[in-house]
Design a protein around this motif. Structure first.
Motif, PDB file in Angstrom:
ATOM      1  N   ILE A 267      15.741  25.001 -23.626  1.00 56.82           N
ATOM      2  CA  ILE A 267      15.931  24.089 -22.204  1.00 56.82           C
ATOM      3  C   ILE A 267      17.026  25.221 -22.535  1.00 56.82           C
ATOM      4  O   ILE A 267      18.349  25.263 -23.167  1.00 56.82           O
ATOM      5  CB  ILE A 267      16.182  22.897 -22.264  1.00 56.82           C
ATOM      6  CG1 ILE A 267      14.769  21.805 -22.274  1.00 56.82           C
ATOM      7  CG2 ILE A 267      17.102  22.481 -21.237  1.00 56.82           C
ATOM      8  CD1 ILE A 267      15.204  20.911 -22.601  1.00 56.82           C
ATOM      9  N   SER A 268      17.687  25.558 -20.809  1.00 58.15           N
ATOM     10  CA  SER A 268      18.658  26.170 -20.727  1.00 58.15           C
ATOM     11  C   SER A 268      19.623  25.872 -19.286  1.00 58.15           C
ATOM     12  O   SER A 268      19.164  25.396 -18.558  1.00 58.15           O
ATOM     13  CB  SER A 268      18.565  28.020 -20.790  1.00 58.15           C
ATOM     14  OG  SER A 268      17.134  27.875 -19.249  1.00 58.15           O
ATOM     15  N   LEU A 269      20.945  25.405 -19.524  1.00 58.67           N
ATOM     16  CA  LEU A 269      21.571  24.962 -18.710  1.00 58.67           C
ATOM     17  C   LEU A 269      22.527  25.894 -18.250  1.00 58.67           C
ATOM     18  O   LEU A 269      23.277  25.662 -19.338  1.00 58.67           O
ATOM     19  CB  LEU A 269      22.547  23.735 -19.070  1.00 58.67           C
ATOM     20  CG  LEU A 269      20.919  22.332 -19.937  1.00 58.67           C
ATOM     21  CD1 LEU A 269      22.213  21.419 -20.301  1.00 58.67           C
ATOM     22  CD2 LEU A 269      20.688  21.659 -18.779  1.00 58.67           C
ATOM     23  N   HIS A 270      22.930  25.824 -17.757  1.00 61.71           N
ATOM     24  CA  HIS A 270      23.658  27.110 -16.454  1.00 61.71           C
ATOM     25  C   HIS A 270      25.054  26.980 -16.275  1.00 61.71           C
ATOM     26  O   HIS A 270      24.911  25.892 -15.850  1.00 61.71           O
ATOM     27  CB  HIS A 270      23.210  27.939 -15.875  1.00 61.71           C
ATOM     28  CG  HIS A 270      21.400  28.696 -15.802  1.00 61.71           C
ATOM     29  ND1 HIS A 270      21.495  30.167 -16.303  1.00 61.71           N
ATOM     30  CD2 HIS A 270      20.586  28.157 -16.084  1.00 61.71           C
ATOM     31  CE1 HIS A 270      20.870  30.447 -16.626  1.00 61.71           C
ATOM     32  NE2 HIS A 270      19.997  29.819 -16.970  1.00 61.71           N
ATOM     33  N   LYS A 271      25.705  26.769 -17.048  1.00 65.17           N
ATOM     34  CA  LYS A 271      27.523  26.465 -16.619  1.00 65.17           C
ATOM     35  C   LYS A 271      27.550  26.887 -15.324  1.00 65.17           C
ATOM     36  O   LYS A 271      27.831  27.043 -14.989  1.00 65.17           O
ATOM     37  CB  LYS A 271      28.031  26.805 -17.581  1.00 65.17           C
ATOM     38  CG  LYS A 271      28.070  26.652 -19.019  1.00 65.17           C
ATOM     39  CD  LYS A 271      29.329  27.806 -19.775  1.00 65.17           C
ATOM     40  CE  LYS A 271      29.015  26.993 -21.138  1.00 65.17           C
ATOM     41  NZ  LYS A 271      30.488  27.762 -22.453  1.00 65.17           N
ATOM     42  N   ALA A 272      28.558  25.213 -14.288  1.00 64.61           N
ATOM     43  CA  ALA A 272      28.763  26.019 -13.607  1.00 64.61           C
ATOM     44  C   ALA A 272      29.873  26.462 -13.001  1.00 64.61           C
ATOM     45  O   ALA A 272      30.790  25.906 -14.352  1.00 64.61           O
ATOM     46  CB  ALA A 272      29.370  24.233 -12.378  1.00 64.61           C
ATOM     47  N   ILE A 273      30.317  26.913 -12.670  1.00 62.36           N
ATOM     48  CA  ILE A 273      31.830  28.506 -12.971  1.00 62.36           C
ATOM     49  C   ILE A 273      33.108  28.077 -11.354  1.00 62.36           C
ATOM     50  O   ILE A 273      32.105  27.501 -10.647  1.00 62.36           O
ATOM     51  CB  ILE A 273      31.740  29.463 -11.851  1.00 62.36           C
ATOM     52  CG1 ILE A 273      30.592  29.976 -13.356  1.00 62.36           C
ATOM     53  CG2 ILE A 273      33.471  30.342 -12.167  1.00 62.36           C
ATOM     54  CD1 ILE A 273      29.971  31.474 -13.403  1.00 62.36           C
TER      55      ILE A 273
ATOM     56  N   ASP B 226      28.728  32.169 -23.803  1.00 63.00           N
ATOM     57  CA  ASP B 226      29.473  32.424 -22.890  1.00 63.00           C
ATOM     58  C   ASP B 226      28.660  31.679 -21.234  1.00 63.00           C
ATOM     59  O   ASP B 226      29.731  31.317 -20.264  1.00 63.00           O
ATOM     60  CB  ASP B 226      30.549  33.588 -21.448  1.00 63.00           C
ATOM     61  CG  ASP B 226      30.386  34.256 -22.908  1.00 63.00           C
ATOM     62  OD1 ASP B 226      31.035  33.252 -24.151  1.00 63.00           O
ATOM     63  OD2 ASP B 226      30.706  36.000 -23.007  1.00 63.00           O
ATOM     64  N   ASP B 227      27.152  31.238 -20.504  1.00 60.41           N
ATOM     65  CA  ASP B 227      26.772  31.244 -19.152  1.00 60.41           C
ATOM     66  C   ASP B 227      26.657  29.424 -19.546  1.00 60.41           C
ATOM     67  O   ASP B 227      25.842  29.609 -18.148  1.00 60.41           O
ATOM     68  CB  ASP B 227      27.222  31.791 -18.523  1.00 60.41           C
ATOM     69  CG  ASP B 227      25.580  33.275 -18.601  1.00 60.41           C
ATOM     70  OD1 ASP B 227      25.349  33.240 -19.991  1.00 60.41           O
ATOM     71  OD2 ASP B 227      24.729  33.311 -17.916  1.00 60.41           O
ATOM     72  N   LYS B 228      26.243  29.463 -20.588  1.00 64.02           N
ATOM     73  CA  LYS B 228      24.947  28.388 -20.183  1.00 64.02           C
ATOM     74  C   LYS B 228      25.112  28.082 -22.360  1.00 64.02           C
ATOM     75  O   LYS B 228      25.383  28.775 -22.964  1.00 64.02           O
ATOM     76  CB  LYS B 228      23.807  29.236 -20.607  1.00 64.02           C
ATOM     77  CG  LYS B 228      23.094  29.945 -21.029  1.00 64.02           C
ATOM     78  CD  LYS B 228      21.802  30.921 -20.823  1.00 64.02           C
ATOM     79  CE  LYS B 228      21.646  31.902 -19.879  1.00 64.02           C
ATOM     80  NZ  LYS B 228      20.438  32.768 -20.265  1.00 64.02           N
ATOM     81  N   ILE B 229      23.738  26.440 -21.699  1.00 64.56           N
ATOM     82  CA  ILE B 229      23.957  26.154 -23.522  1.00 64.56           C
ATOM     83  C   ILE B 229      22.321  26.258 -23.092  1.00 64.56           C
ATOM     84  O   ILE B 229      21.561  26.040 -22.516  1.00 64.56           O
ATOM     85  CB  ILE B 229      24.050  24.264 -23.078  1.00 64.56           C
ATOM     86  CG1 ILE B 229      25.554  24.715 -22.855  1.00 64.56           C
ATOM     87  CG2 ILE B 229      23.678  24.005 -24.504  1.00 64.56           C
ATOM     88  CD1 ILE B 229      26.356  25.032 -23.652  1.00 64.56           C
TER      89      ILE B 229
END
Length: 134
Positions: free
Chosen positions: A128-134, A50-53
């Motif tokens: 590598i974790s890419l946090h989604k911008a909200i 829900d919040d990251k790749i």
């Protein structure tokens, strides 16, 4: 099942699966020619929450300082180099399956914006974790 003996057709299926796995291994680790330098591509897993790749890159034996990661036009580019440890350079090698040399992998990212990037290593993988911008 030519002769009706399950042992024979099971053995035939097993040999076929091994052959298919060997072909897949060669395809994944075969050298690629880019920018006049041959490279190999490490296998990856890309998982979205829900919040990251999360991107897991199999790089056993590659120190994190030998890896670069950057985002270019919606694609993450991971590149670096695996080299034999100095103590193995004069050793007699009987089998060498882990690819050596320059590697590069380009992975299209799901559409979105990312505001934080995290990196970690675990069990021979770079995460590598890419946090989604909200």
């Amino acid at each position: 099942m030519a002769d009706g003996n399950p042992r024979n057709w099971m053995w035939s299926d097993a040999i076929e699966m091994l052959s298919r796995a060997e072909r897949m291994h060669r395809d994944v680790f075969s050298p690629r020619a880019t920018r006049a330098q041959p490279t190999w591509e490490p296998p990856v897993d890309v998982i979205e929450t829900d919040d990251k790749i999360l991107i897991f890159i199999a790089l056993p034996g590659v120190p994190p300082e030998n890896v670069e990661a950057m985002i270019e036009d919606g694609t993450i580019v991971i590149k670096g180099r695996r080299v034999l440890p100095p103590q193995l350079r004069t050793a007699t090698i009987h089998r060498l399956e882990l690819p050596q040399g320059r590697f590069e992998r380009r992975i299209a990212l799901p559409p979105g914006r990312y505001d934080r990037v995290g990196t970690a290593t675990s069990d021979g993988c770079l995460l590598i974790s890419l946090h989604k911008a909200i």
